[in-house]
Motif scaffolding. Sequence first.
Motif, mmCIF file in Angstrom:
data_model
loop_
_atom_site.group_PDB
_atom_site.id
_atom_site.type_symbol
_atom_site.label_atom_id
_atom_site.label_comp_id
_atom_site.label_asym_id
_atom_site.label_seq_id
_atom_site.Cartn_x
_atom_site.Cartn_y
_atom_site.Cartn_z
ATOM 1 N N UNK A 25 83.640 -4.788 48.207
ATOM 2 C CA UNK A 25 85.033 -5.176 47.704
ATOM 3 C C UNK A 25 85.620 -6.376 48.576
ATOM 4 N N UNK A 26 85.293 -6.293 49.942
ATOM 5 C CA UNK A 26 86.007 -7.455 50.743
ATOM 6 C C UNK A 26 85.273 -8.482 50.554
ATOM 7 N N UNK A 27 83.970 -8.666 50.269
ATOM 8 C CA UNK A 27 83.313 -10.096 49.608
ATOM 9 C C UNK A 27 83.108 -10.195 48.271
ATOM 10 N N UNK A 28 83.706 -9.491 47.534
ATOM 11 C CA UNK A 28 83.282 -9.428 46.034
ATOM 12 C C UNK A 28 82.056 -9.561 45.421
ATOM 13 N N UNK A 103 81.106 -5.962 32.082
ATOM 14 C CA UNK A 103 81.395 -6.883 33.207
ATOM 15 C C UNK A 103 82.721 -7.143 33.602
ATOM 16 N N UNK A 104 83.346 -7.193 34.702
ATOM 17 C CA UNK A 104 84.616 -7.464 35.121
ATOM 18 C C UNK A 104 84.708 -7.682 36.705
ATOM 19 N N UNK A 105 85.343 -8.623 36.666
ATOM 20 C CA UNK A 105 85.766 -9.189 38.121
ATOM 21 C C UNK A 105 87.242 -9.627 38.332
ATOM 22 N N UNK A 106 87.797 -8.819 39.220
ATOM 23 C CA UNK A 106 89.429 -8.887 39.430
ATOM 24 C C UNK A 106 89.781 -8.942 40.811
ATOM 25 N N UNK A 107 90.262 -9.955 41.128
ATOM 26 C CA UNK A 107 90.769 -10.296 42.589
ATOM 27 C C UNK A 107 92.289 -9.802 42.780
ATOM 28 N N UNK A 108 92.085 -8.880 43.378
ATOM 29 C CA UNK A 108 93.253 -7.807 43.716
ATOM 30 C C UNK A 108 94.145 -8.707 44.781
ATOM 31 N N UNK A 109 93.406 -9.062 45.707
ATOM 32 C CA UNK A 109 94.203 -10.052 46.971
ATOM 33 C C UNK A 109 92.832 -10.375 47.829
ATOM 34 N N UNK A 110 92.982 -11.204 48.717
ATOM 35 C CA UNK A 110 92.112 -12.062 49.256
ATOM 36 C C UNK A 110 90.875 -11.118 49.833
ATOM 37 N N UNK A 111 91.150 -10.019 50.333
ATOM 38 C CA UNK A 111 89.911 -9.092 50.762
ATOM 39 C C UNK A 111 89.681 -7.925 49.997
ATOM 40 N N UNK A 112 90.227 -7.999 48.459
ATOM 41 C CA UNK A 112 89.888 -6.841 47.720
ATOM 42 C C UNK A 112 89.735 -7.287 46.388
ATOM 43 N N UNK A 113 88.268 -7.426 46.236
ATOM 44 C CA UNK A 113 87.746 -8.269 44.941
ATOM 45 C C UNK A 113 86.942 -7.178 44.421
ATOM 46 N N UNK A 114 87.110 -6.808 42.786
ATOM 47 C CA UNK A 114 86.643 -5.715 42.172
ATOM 48 C C UNK A 114 85.319 -6.769 41.298
ATOM 49 N N UNK A 115 84.030 -6.715 41.738
ATOM 50 C CA UNK A 115 83.058 -7.493 40.664
ATOM 51 C C UNK A 115 82.043 -6.478 40.516
ATOM 52 N N UNK A 116 82.439 -5.756 39.095
ATOM 53 C CA UNK A 116 81.459 -4.592 38.771
ATOM 54 C C UNK A 116 81.008 -4.736 37.570
ATOM 55 N N UNK A 117 79.956 -3.885 37.391
ATOM 56 C CA UNK A 117 79.143 -3.508 35.914
ATOM 57 C C UNK A 117 79.549 -2.298 35.740
ATOM 58 N N UNK A 118 80.220 -1.982 34.650
ATOM 59 C CA UNK A 118 80.671 -0.583 34.375
ATOM 60 C C UNK A 118 79.521 -0.090 33.474
ATOM 61 N N UNK A 119 79.017 0.924 33.643
ATOM 62 C CA UNK A 119 77.994 1.575 32.816
ATOM 63 C C UNK A 119 79.085 2.733 32.079
ATOM 64 N N UNK A 120 79.178 2.503 30.562
ATOM 65 C CA UNK A 120 79.833 3.330 30.056
ATOM 66 C C UNK A 120 79.407 4.468 28.962
ATOM 67 N N UNK A 121 79.877 5.687 29.253
ATOM 68 C CA UNK A 121 79.438 6.927 28.612
ATOM 69 C C UNK A 121 80.716 7.516 27.774
#
Length: 181
Positions: A25-28, A103-121
């Motif tokens: 999360x810190x590095x995205x 797929x979703x990338x959200x930069x919440x703040x400088x050191x909190x980046x959600x860069x995720x592949x969601x597997x949906x069920x």
Amino acid sequence: MDEYIDILNTNGEVSGKTCLKSEAHKKGLFHQSVHIWILDSEKNVIIQKRAADKDVFPNLWDVSVAGHISAGEQPDISAIREIKEEIGLSVSKNDLHYIGTSKKKVIHKANLIDNELHHIYICNINFNFDALKIQVEEVSEIKTIKLENLITAVITEKNNFVPHGKDYYSFVFNELKKLYI
């Protein structure tokens, strides 16, 4: 809770590298999670309110259960584990219906980046709501809502729900409608 997770390559495949979730999360760094939408035969969907002290989207309503996939773990096993941890419901692989990824990338703040592949069920299972037990570190409240009412609520009350994005919600709701409406 910090845990080791797999880092993905740009194609969404496990790269062979792992790190702590906090570092990802810190590095995205691109990593994976599971989202599980749980509903019963009466089309009552469980939704959860994220805990007030969550780093991102505190106090917002969200998918029934969501969580990170631990290093070396398969998405379906992670889904089963997360459902048990977050709401105390036991399910099997046969209860899970995989509908795809987001797929979703959200930069919440400088050191909190959600860069995720969601597997949906989708998990269609009858449950005793009163027997469910929330994991208070993650979830402050759960409730059920009729599928049709959930769709309307997400469209009209965006400020009360995690902003997964129009494409995400359209995809999930279309899949739910195909199966249950």
